[in-house]
Motif scaffolding. Structure first.
Motif, PDB file in Angstrom:
ATOM      1  N   SER A  66      38.141  50.495  29.396  1.00  9.85           N
ATOM      2  CA  SER A  66      39.229  50.810  29.227  1.00  9.85           C
ATOM      3  C   SER A  66      40.281  50.247  28.276  1.00  9.85           C
ATOM      4  CB  SER A  66      40.140  51.442  30.413  1.00  9.85           C
ATOM      5  OG  SER A  66      41.422  51.642  30.192  1.00  9.85           O
ATOM      6  N   ALA A  67      40.054  49.090  28.514  1.00 12.37           N
ATOM      7  CA  ALA A  67      41.046  48.138  27.578  1.00 12.37           C
ATOM      8  C   ALA A  67      40.329  47.576  26.120  1.00 12.37           C
ATOM      9  CB  ALA A  67      41.363  46.667  28.429  1.00 12.37           C
ATOM     10  N   GLY A  68      38.827  47.866  26.174  1.00 15.40           N
ATOM     11  CA  GLY A  68      37.986  47.221  25.132  1.00 15.40           C
ATOM     12  C   GLY A  68      37.573  45.853  25.169  1.00 15.40           C
ATOM     13  N   VAL A  69      37.491  45.411  26.309  1.00 14.50           N
ATOM     14  CA  VAL A  69      37.252  43.897  26.580  1.00 14.50           C
ATOM     15  C   VAL A  69      36.034  43.810  27.440  1.00 14.50           C
ATOM     16  CG1 VAL A  69      39.684  43.282  26.363  1.00 14.50           C
ATOM     17  CG2 VAL A  69      38.722  43.632  28.470  1.00 14.50           C
ATOM     18  N   ASP A  70      35.406  42.582  27.216  1.00 13.45           N
ATOM     19  CA  ASP A  70      34.635  42.148  28.189  1.00 13.45           C
ATOM     20  C   ASP A  70      34.943  41.980  29.410  1.00 13.45           C
ATOM     21  OD1 ASP A  70      31.962  41.064  29.633  1.00 13.45           O
ATOM     22  OD2 ASP A  70      31.460  39.983  27.685  1.00 13.45           O
ATOM     23  N   ALA A  71      34.022  42.710  30.567  1.00 16.41           N
ATOM     24  CA  ALA A  71      34.359  42.566  32.039  1.00 16.41           C
ATOM     25  C   ALA A  71      34.482  40.913  32.329  1.00 16.41           C
ATOM     26  CB  ALA A  71      33.710  43.247  32.783  1.00 16.41           C
ATOM     27  N   ALA A  72      33.326  40.284  32.003  1.00 16.45           N
ATOM     28  CA  ALA A  72      33.341  38.589  32.220  1.00 16.45           C
ATOM     29  C   ALA A  72      34.728  37.923  31.809  1.00 16.45           C
ATOM     30  CB  ALA A  72      32.055  38.360  31.504  1.00 16.45           C
ATOM     31  N   ARG A  73      35.451  38.486  30.754  1.00 13.34           N
ATOM     32  CA  ARG A  73      36.972  37.859  30.599  1.00 13.34           C
ATOM     33  C   ARG A  73      37.908  38.250  31.546  1.00 13.34           C
ATOM     34  NH1 ARG A  73      38.050  38.033  24.460  1.00 13.34           N
ATOM     35  NH2 ARG A  73      39.263  36.026  25.315  1.00 13.34           N
ATOM     36  N   ILE A  74      37.806  39.100  32.328  1.00 11.86           N
ATOM     37  CA  ILE A  74      38.880  39.546  33.387  1.00 11.86           C
ATOM     38  C   ILE A  74      39.189  38.637  34.313  1.00 11.86           C
ATOM     39  CG2 ILE A  74      39.771  41.200  34.837  1.00 11.86           C
ATOM     40  CD1 ILE A  74      38.232  43.254  33.511  1.00 11.86           C
ATOM     41  N   VAL A  75      40.247  37.885  34.383  1.00 13.72           N
ATOM     42  CA  VAL A  75      40.482  36.955  35.128  1.00 13.72           C
ATOM     43  C   VAL A  75      41.633  37.061  36.323  1.00 13.72           C
ATOM     44  CG1 VAL A  75      39.789  34.752  33.920  1.00 13.72           C
ATOM     45  CG2 VAL A  75      42.297  35.804  33.724  1.00 13.72           C
ATOM     46  N   GLY A  76      42.174  38.221  36.224  1.00 16.33           N
ATOM     47  CA  GLY A  76      43.247  38.808  37.077  1.00 16.33           C
ATOM     48  C   GLY A  76      43.789  40.458  36.962  1.00 16.33           C
ATOM     49  N   HIS A  77      43.858  40.989  37.893  1.00 17.89           N
ATOM     50  CA  HIS A  77      44.151  42.345  37.736  1.00 17.89           C
ATOM     51  C   HIS A  77      45.229  42.812  38.747  1.00 17.89           C
ATOM     52  CE1 HIS A  77      41.622  43.381  41.213  1.00 17.89           C
ATOM     53  NE2 HIS A  77      40.639  42.581  40.594  1.00 17.89           N
ATOM     54  N   ASP A  78      46.195  43.739  38.116  1.00 14.16           N
ATOM     55  CA  ASP A  78      47.267  44.279  39.249  1.00 14.16           C
ATOM     56  C   ASP A  78      47.005  45.978  38.796  1.00 14.16           C
ATOM     57  OD1 ASP A  78      48.640  42.130  40.360  1.00 14.16           O
ATOM     58  OD2 ASP A  78      49.205  41.700  38.276  1.00 14.16           O
ATOM     59  N   VAL A  79      46.079  46.541  39.670  1.00  9.15           N
ATOM     60  CA  VAL A  79      45.697  47.772  39.371  1.00  9.15           C
ATOM     61  C   VAL A  79      45.632  48.707  40.678  1.00  9.15           C
ATOM     62  CG1 VAL A  79      43.686  49.356  38.596  1.00  9.15           C
ATOM     63  CG2 VAL A  79      44.017  47.144  37.704  1.00  9.15           C
ATOM     64  N   LEU A  80      46.336  49.778  40.409  1.00  8.17           N
ATOM     65  CA  LEU A  80      46.665  50.909  41.590  1.00  8.17           C
ATOM     66  C   LEU A  80      46.062  52.224  41.323  1.00  8.17           C
ATOM     67  CD1 LEU A  80      49.514  48.869  41.344  1.00  8.17           C
ATOM     68  CD2 LEU A  80      49.768  49.900  43.216  1.00  8.17           C
ATOM     69  N   ALA A  81      46.004  52.937  42.311  1.00 10.11           N
ATOM     70  CA  ALA A  81      45.340  54.437  42.200  1.00 10.11           C
ATOM     71  C   ALA A  81      46.654  55.082  41.881  1.00 10.11           C
ATOM     72  CB  ALA A  81      44.715  54.673  43.363  1.00 10.11           C
ATOM     73  N   ALA A  82      46.327  56.257  41.185  1.00 12.90           N
ATOM     74  CA  ALA A  82      47.304  57.173  40.808  1.00 12.90           C
ATOM     75  C   ALA A  82      46.825  58.751  40.890  1.00 12.90           C
ATOM     76  CB  ALA A  82      48.138  57.106  39.437  1.00 12.90           C
TER      77      ALA A  82
END
Length: 421
Positions: free
Chosen positions: A189-205
């Motif tokens: 969704s963000a156009g980045v490599d998942a291995a580079r994700i180091v943190g997330h604040d993600v909720l359901a909607a």
């Protein structure tokens, strides 16, 4: 048929809600709209210009203001306060799980949602991720998840009372017969490599679009009206705020109200005070001038309240009976769970009279204590006089809440009048 002012307001509110599935998206959408209207976006790390029309975003919160050219060190503020978050489910640190051949995501309950209202709905994930370079990316998946309810054949007593365990019964499914990682979906969704994700604040909607329905299309159903109804009303009002008023007009939309507001972007945090201090400093205010300005200032704390539920009339005060379509609420509580007092009631009555809209009082049944809002927190932190208001809702904290279109429009008109002075 011609488009009425109500039609235009509600249609644009729908667009705002659909652009704001998380607090982070809501703050970004407020900033985007204001920048499109000529507001300058500022960075808290930079020096700020004096006067003008500006907006600053901190995480999932946003503060924006219009300062008149005649403002001086003791010019007061008029603040519309709201919040960008809503009850939901937040992604856990290691979110992908599986059971019985189904892919699931691990979630924590965020705030106090009506859990059953989230069952059997197509949900998306939305929020922000941070990559190893420190960059923040807004993400949303579109319809991706579902929390399936147990069939009645397997629980014959379910209609006598549904009990949901927050750990076992509300973990959504998102795939069958395969393998995958939900972080891969967010990364795409963000156009980045998942291995580079180091943190997330993600909720359901909820992904169902807001809709008008009922007699005369007067009823309105949507997710996150608590409290995007107030954020949008404040946004509309600020866009129309006069540049020659005798005060600085401010919209403050905080995050984390549903959790108690205790964060750097919540109403108990320093965000609003930081901004007001810097505005005042730019106008030459020292400590004494700032206190003089605060003493002459007002905050309208706008958050949704309860209309009388026709199927549960005994849950409400027997005399004060706010209804859908009766106008925005003046929210009152003897124990200061709301900040309204007699002076605030007088201000709100004058504002509604100026706007040509009705208002109605809300007070809780003594046996069913109310929640609270950012109002008492802001009044305590800043010492600014505060009044609590908001639109009446049914199904508050549901995945899909219910309002009357006239109340939504009337709230926008009232806070516009508040900024008009």
């Amino acid at each position: 048929m011609p488009v009425t002012p109500t039609d235009a307001y509600i249609a644009d509110f729908v667009d705002f809600v659909r652009a704001s599935p998380s607090s982070y998206h809501a703050a970004a959408e407020v900033a985007r709209r204001l920048q499109s209207a000529g507001f300058e976006r500022l960075d808290e790390r930079d020096e700020w210009p004096v006067g003008g029309r500006h907006v600053v975003v901190r995480d999932g919160a946003v503060v924006a203001w219009v300062a008149p050219a005649t403002a001086d060190a003791a010019t007061p503020f008029r603040v519309v306060g709201a919040h960008t978050d809503s009850p939901s489910f937040k992604l856990k640190p290691r979110p992908t799980t599986s059971s019985e051949g189904l892919l699931q995501v691990g979630v924590e309950v965020y705030g106090g949602p009506l859990l059953n209202s989230w069952l059997d709905r197509e949900l998306e994930l939305a929020g922000r991720i941070v990559t190893d370079d420190g960059a923040t990316h807004l993400v949303r998946t579109g319809p991706m998840l579902r929390i399936p309810q147990l069939a009645i054949h397997l629980d014959r007593e379910v209609n006598k009372g549904l009990t949901l365990d927050k750990q076992r019964h509300v973990q959504p499914i998102w795939g069958a017969g395969g393998s995958g990682e939900i972080l891969d979906v967010l990364a795409a969704s963000a156009g980045v490599d998942a291995a580079r994700i180091v943190g997330h604040d993600v909720l359901a909607a909820d992904t169902q679009a807001p809709a008008r329905f009922g007699l005369g299309d007067a009823l309105f159903a949507s997710g996150r009206m608590d409290n995007l109804s107030s954020v949008y009303a404040g946004l509309v009002a600020l866009l129309e705020a006069p540049s020659d008023a005798g005060h600085v007009s401010v919209l403050a939309a905080f995050d984390h109200e549903e959790l108690g507001s205790e964060s750097r972007s919540g109403a108990s945090g320093p965000f609003l005070d930081d901004v007001l201090v810097r505005i005042g400093a730019g106008l030459g205010a020292g400590d004494i001038e700032r206190r003089r300005a605060y003493a002459a200032s007002w905050i309208v704390s706008s958050d949704a309240g309860h209309a009388v539920h026709p199927n549960y009339p005994d849950r409400h005060d027997p005399v004060n009976r706010p209804v859908l379509g009766g106008g925005p609420l003046l929210k009152l509580n003897a124990n200061q769970r709301y900040a309204s007092d007699a002076e605030g009631a007088a201000l709100w009555a004058a504002v509604c009279r100026q706007a040509g809209v009705a208002t109605q009082p809300f007070v809780s049944n003594n046996s069913i204590p109310c929640g609270s809002t950012i109002g008492p927190l802001s009044a305590t932190r800043l010492g600014i006089r505060t009044v609590d208001v908001g639109v009446p809702l049914l199904s508050m904290h549901s995945a899909r809440e219910l309002a009357h279109v006239d109340d939504l429009v009337a709230l926008g008109a009232a806070v516009t009048a508040f900024f008009a002075g």
